[in-house]
Design an enzyme around this catalytic site. Structure first.
Site, PDB file in Angstrom:
ATOM      1  N   CYS A  34       0.840  -1.210   0.000  1.00 20.49           N
ATOM      2  CA  CYS A  34       0.000   0.000   0.000  1.00 20.49           C
ATOM      3  C   CYS A  34       0.868   1.250   0.000  1.00 20.49           C
ATOM      4  CB  CYS A  34      -0.886   0.021   1.228  1.00 20.49           C
ATOM      5  SG  CYS A  34      -1.605  -1.542   1.586  1.00 20.49           S
TER       6      CYS A  34
HETATM    7  N1  SAJ Z   1       7.080   2.369   8.313  1.00 23.12           N
HETATM    8  C1  SAJ Z   1       8.221   3.088   8.671  1.00 23.12           C
HETATM    9  N2  SAJ Z   1       8.094   4.067   9.614  1.00 23.12           N
HETATM   10  C2  SAJ Z   1       6.892   4.351  10.209  1.00 23.12           C
HETATM   11  C3  SAJ Z   1       5.742   3.606   9.816  1.00 23.12           C
HETATM   12  C4  SAJ Z   1       5.858   2.621   8.874  1.00 23.12           C
HETATM   13  O1  SAJ Z   1       9.314   2.862   8.152  1.00 23.12           O
HETATM   14  O2  SAJ Z   1       6.844   5.230  11.066  1.00 23.12           O
HETATM   15  C5  SAJ Z   1       7.198   1.329   7.281  1.00 23.12           C
HETATM   16  C6  SAJ Z   1       6.779  -0.032   7.768  1.00 23.12           C
HETATM   17  O3  SAJ Z   1       7.867  -0.700   8.359  1.00 23.12           O
HETATM   18  C7  SAJ Z   1       6.324  -0.706   6.473  1.00 23.12           C
HETATM   19  C8  SAJ Z   1       5.757   0.444   5.654  1.00 23.12           C
HETATM   20  O4  SAJ Z   1       6.292   1.651   6.235  1.00 23.12           O
HETATM   21  O5  SAJ Z   1       7.432  -1.241   5.788  1.00 23.12           O
HETATM   22  C9  SAJ Z   1       4.221   0.492   5.683  1.00 23.12           C
HETATM   23  O6  SAJ Z   1       3.854   0.514   7.015  1.00 23.12           O
HETATM   24  P1  SAJ Z   1       2.302   0.679   7.498  1.00 23.12           P
HETATM   25  O7  SAJ Z   1       2.296   0.705   8.983  1.00 23.12           O
HETATM   26  O8  SAJ Z   1       1.686   1.810   6.812  1.00 23.12           O
HETATM   27  O9  SAJ Z   1       1.693  -0.704   7.097  1.00 23.12           O
HETATM   28  P2  SAJ Z   1       0.695  -1.247   5.971  1.00 23.12           P
HETATM   29  O10 SAJ Z   1       1.140  -0.774   4.637  1.00 23.12           O
HETATM   30  O11 SAJ Z   1       0.501  -2.685   6.212  1.00 23.12           O
HETATM   31  O12 SAJ Z   1      -0.728  -0.659   6.325  1.00 23.12           O
HETATM   32  C10 SAJ Z   1      -1.116   0.573   5.937  1.00 23.12           C
HETATM   33  C11 SAJ Z   1      -2.106   0.946   7.029  1.00 23.12           C
HETATM   34  N3  SAJ Z   1      -1.311   1.329   8.186  1.00 23.12           N
HETATM   35  C12 SAJ Z   1      -1.672   2.126   9.172  1.00 23.12           C
HETATM   36  O13 SAJ Z   1      -2.622   2.859   9.086  1.00 23.12           O
HETATM   37  C13 SAJ Z   1      -0.885   2.049  10.438  1.00 23.12           C
HETATM   38  C14 SAJ Z   1      -3.007   1.918   6.450  1.00 23.12           C
HETATM   39  O14 SAJ Z   1      -2.255   3.035   6.020  1.00 23.12           O
HETATM   40  C15 SAJ Z   1      -3.802   1.314   5.352  1.00 23.12           C
HETATM   41  O15 SAJ Z   1      -4.996   0.848   5.867  1.00 23.12           O
HETATM   42  C16 SAJ Z   1      -3.088   0.189   4.655  1.00 23.12           C
HETATM   43  O16 SAJ Z   1      -1.717   0.511   4.650  1.00 23.12           O
HETATM   44  C17 SAJ Z   1      -3.673   0.092   3.272  1.00 23.12           C
HETATM   45  O17 SAJ Z   1      -4.262  -0.939   2.994  1.00 23.12           O
HETATM   46  O18 SAJ Z   1      -3.613   1.066   2.540  1.00 23.12           O
END
Ligand code: SAJ
Length: 442
Positions: free
Chosen positions: A282
Site C-alpha cells: 500500500c
Molecule cells: N514504516 C516506517 N516508519 C513508520 C511507519 C511505517 O518505516 O513510522 C514502514 C513499515 O515498516 C512498512 C511500511 O512503512 O514497511 C508500511 O507501514 P504501514 O504501517 O503503513 O503498514 P501497511 O502498509 O501494512 O498498512 C497501511 C495501514 N497502516 C496504518 O494505518 C498504520 C493503512 O495506512 C492502510 O490501511 C493500509 O496501509 C492500506 O491498505 O492502505
C-alpha cells in the site's frame, strides 16, 4: 426508508428492503487480506455471502473453513462456512443472483510506476457480463481519483442499465491494517461515496449492516482521494523521518531520541520512525496512483516523488552502514557472514511484499557477503530467483560477522541476540533498552 431511495425506482426500493432485512445476497470479488475479512463481517452480520476468486486453491481453502488470512481466526471463520452462510467459487456467473458485490482486487504498479488497472478492469468486465437491475457495485481497491466514474461506470452502463436507478455504484476505500490487534474490519470507520446521491445512500445503508461507523461522502472521487491522502500522508512523513535519520547520522545525533522527545508534544505532532525502507503493498505504491493522475491534471506531485526517492534509498543507506561497521572491525563485506533478523515488511506479520529486507539482502549478496536470515513468521524468500530458507536464530547470530535487524518482530529474544552477536546493526530501534559497543543504530 430514505426518501431519495424510495422516490428513485422500484429496483432501489427492493434493494433497500433486502439490505435492511439482511436477505440481500452479498458478493465479494477478490478473497485476499481485504476481501476475506469483509466477507466474514457480512456473514457474521447474518447475510448469505459468496466469495469469488480466480485462484482455485484460495477457493478450496476458503470452502474447507481454513482462513489463510492471519487476522481472521479459523474459529471465527469455520462456523460461518459450515453453516452455509459463507462460501466461495471461481464461477463469476453467480453475480447474476447477487444483490451486492464488493471488488477487492489488487491495484499494483507497473515497473514504470504507472497504475496497473488490469485486475480492476477484468473484475468490472466480469460484473458487466452478469449485471442486472438492483445490483449494488462497490469498488474497494485503492486507486486514482476518477477510476470509478471514468473506468467502471461506462463498462457497467454499456448494459443499458442506468446508474442510480437500475444499478448502484460506489467507491469505498479499504483501510485494513494487517496485524493491527486493535482495529479490524468491523471497527474501522468506512468512507463511502456514490456516483449519485441514491448510490451513496445505498452504499452507506449496506455497510451500516455490518460495520460500526460509516462515513458517506459526496462522490466516488472524494472517496478515492480520501484513501490516497491517508496513505500519501504516511509515505511522506516516513520519508521525512528517513531524511532526518540521514542528517542525524552525519551530525552524530540519536534520531530515535529526537523523535521520542518530539512525541512528548501533546498536539500538532505525530511520530513516525525511520527504517530500512518502505514495504507493503500500500504505502510504497498508493501515492504513485495520485502522482500519476495529478500529472495528467497538470500538477507535479513533487512531495511524493521526493519521498519516494528518499524511502527508496534507505536499503542502500543500511548497506553503507553495514560496510562501515564491518570496516571498523577490519572486515570487508566480501566473504563476511551477515545474518538478517526479520524479512517481513513490518513487525508481527508474515508478508514480505516490497519488503526492504529483500533489497538489502540482494545488495549484500552482490557485494559478496554470505547472507542468512531468520524470521518467526517467514520460512523462505526468493532473492533474484534463488530460494533462501530461514535459519535458526542463535547459531546464525553467533556465527555471523554482523547481525542486521530489519524487522522488529516482538517475539524475538533480543537479549539473547545482544549476548551472542559480535556486531549488530539495529535499523528499527528494537534494542532500545540495550547499551553495548557492539550495537550500531540507524
Ligand atoms: N514504516 C516506517 N516508519 C513508520 C511507519 C511505517 O518505516 O513510522 C514502514 C513499515 O515498516 C512498512 C511500511 O512503512 O514497511 C508500511 O507501514 P504501514 O504501517 O503503513 O503498514 P501497511 O502498509 O501494512 O498498512 C497501511 C495501514 N497502516 C496504518 O494505518 C498504520 C493503512 O495506512 C492502510 O490501511 C493500509 O496501509 C492500506 O491498505 O492502505
Amino acid at each position: 426508508m430514505s426518501t431519495e431511495i424510495a422516490e428513485s425506482t422500484a429496483a432501489a426500493e427492493k434493494l433497500q428492503q433486502r439490505i435492511t432485512k439482511k436477505t440481500a445476497r452479498v458478493g465479494v470479488l477478490g478473497l485476499g487480506y481485504v476481501g476475506l475479512p469483509l466477507a466474514v463481517e457480512f456473514a457474521h452480520a447474518g447475510f448469505e455471502v459468496v466469495g469469488i476468486d480466480v485462484q482455485q486453491n484460495k477457493v478450496d481453502q476458503f470452502n474447507s473453513g481454513h482462513s489463510y488470512i492471519k487476522d481472521v481466526a479459523d474459529s471465527a471463520f469455520r462456523p460461518l462456512v459450515e453453516s452455509g452462510k459463507l462460501r466461495a467459487t471461481t464461477d463469476f456467473s453467480v453475480i447474476r443472483d447477487l444483490d451486492t458485490i464488493d471488488i477487492c482486487v489488487p491495484t499494483p504498479l507497473r515497473k514504470t510506476k504507472d497504475p496497473d488497472m488490469s485486475f480492476v478492469i477484468s473484475a468490472t468486465e466480469a460484473i458487466a457480463g452478469h449485471i442486472h437491475p438492483g445490483l449494488l457495485v462497490m469498488l474497494e481497491s485503492t486507486t486514482y481519483p476518477g477510476t470509478t466514474d471514468e473506468l467502471l461506470l461506462p463498462k457497467l452502463q454499456a448494459s443499458g442499465l442506468k446508474v442510480g436507478e437500475d444499478f448502484f455504484l460506489c467507491f469505498s476505500p479499504e483501510r485494513v491494517d494487517p496485524g493491527n490487534p486493535k482495529f479490524q474490519t468491523a471497527n474501522i470507520p468506512k468512507v463511502v461515496g456514490g456516483i449519485t446521491p441514491v448510490c451513496t445512500q445505498m452504499g452507506a445503508l449496506f455497510y451500516k449492516q455490518a460495520l460500526e461507523t460509516v462515513v458517506p461522502v459526496s462522490s466516488t472521487r472524494v472517496a478515492e482521494m480520501v484513501k490516497l491522502l491517508e496513505n500519501t500522508f504516511r509515505m511522506i512523513n516516513i520519508g521525512l523521518v528517513n531524511e532526518l535519520a540521514l542528517m542525524c547520522d552525519r551530525m552524530k545525533i540519536d534520531v530515535w531520541e529526537v523523535i521520542d522527545a518530539a512525541a512528548t508534544k501533546p498536539f500538532g505532532f505525530m511520530p513516525f520512525y525511520p527504517g530500512p525502507g518502505l514495504g507493503g503493498h500500500c504505502i510504497p505504491i498508493d501515492p504513485f496512483y495520485l502522482s500519476w493522475k495529478s500529472k495528467e491534471a497538470g500538477i507535479e506531485a513533487r512531495f511524493i516523488e521526493l519521498a519516494g526517492y528518499i524511502n527508496g534509498r534507505m536499503p542502500e543507506f543500511v548497506v553503507e552502514k553495514i560496510q562501515h561497521a564491518l570496516n571498523e572491525a577490519t572486515k570487508p563485506v566480501r566473504g563476511s557472514h551477515i545474518h538478517v533478523l526479520g524479512t517481513a515488511y513490518k513487525r508481527d506479520i508474515d508478508d514480505v511484499r516490497e519488503s526492504p529486507a529483500l533489497d538489502i539482502i540482494l545488495l549484500l549478496k552482490r557485494l559478496g557477503a554470505r547472507v542468512t536470515f531468520s524470521d518467526p513468521f517467514v520460512r523462505k524468500i526468493q532473492i533474484n530467483g534463488t530460494l533462501l530458507e530461514a535459519e535458526d536464530v542463535f547459531p546464525a547470530v553467533e556465527n555471523a560477522d554482523c547481525v542486521v535487524i530489519i524487522t522488529d518482530h516482538t517475539k524475538v529474544d533480543y537479549a539473547g541476540v545482544v549476548q551472542r552477536g559480535k556486531l549488530i546493526l539495529d535499523t528499527r530501534n528494537a534494542l532500545k533498552g540495550f547499551r553495548s559497543d557492539k550495537i550500531v543504530r540507524l
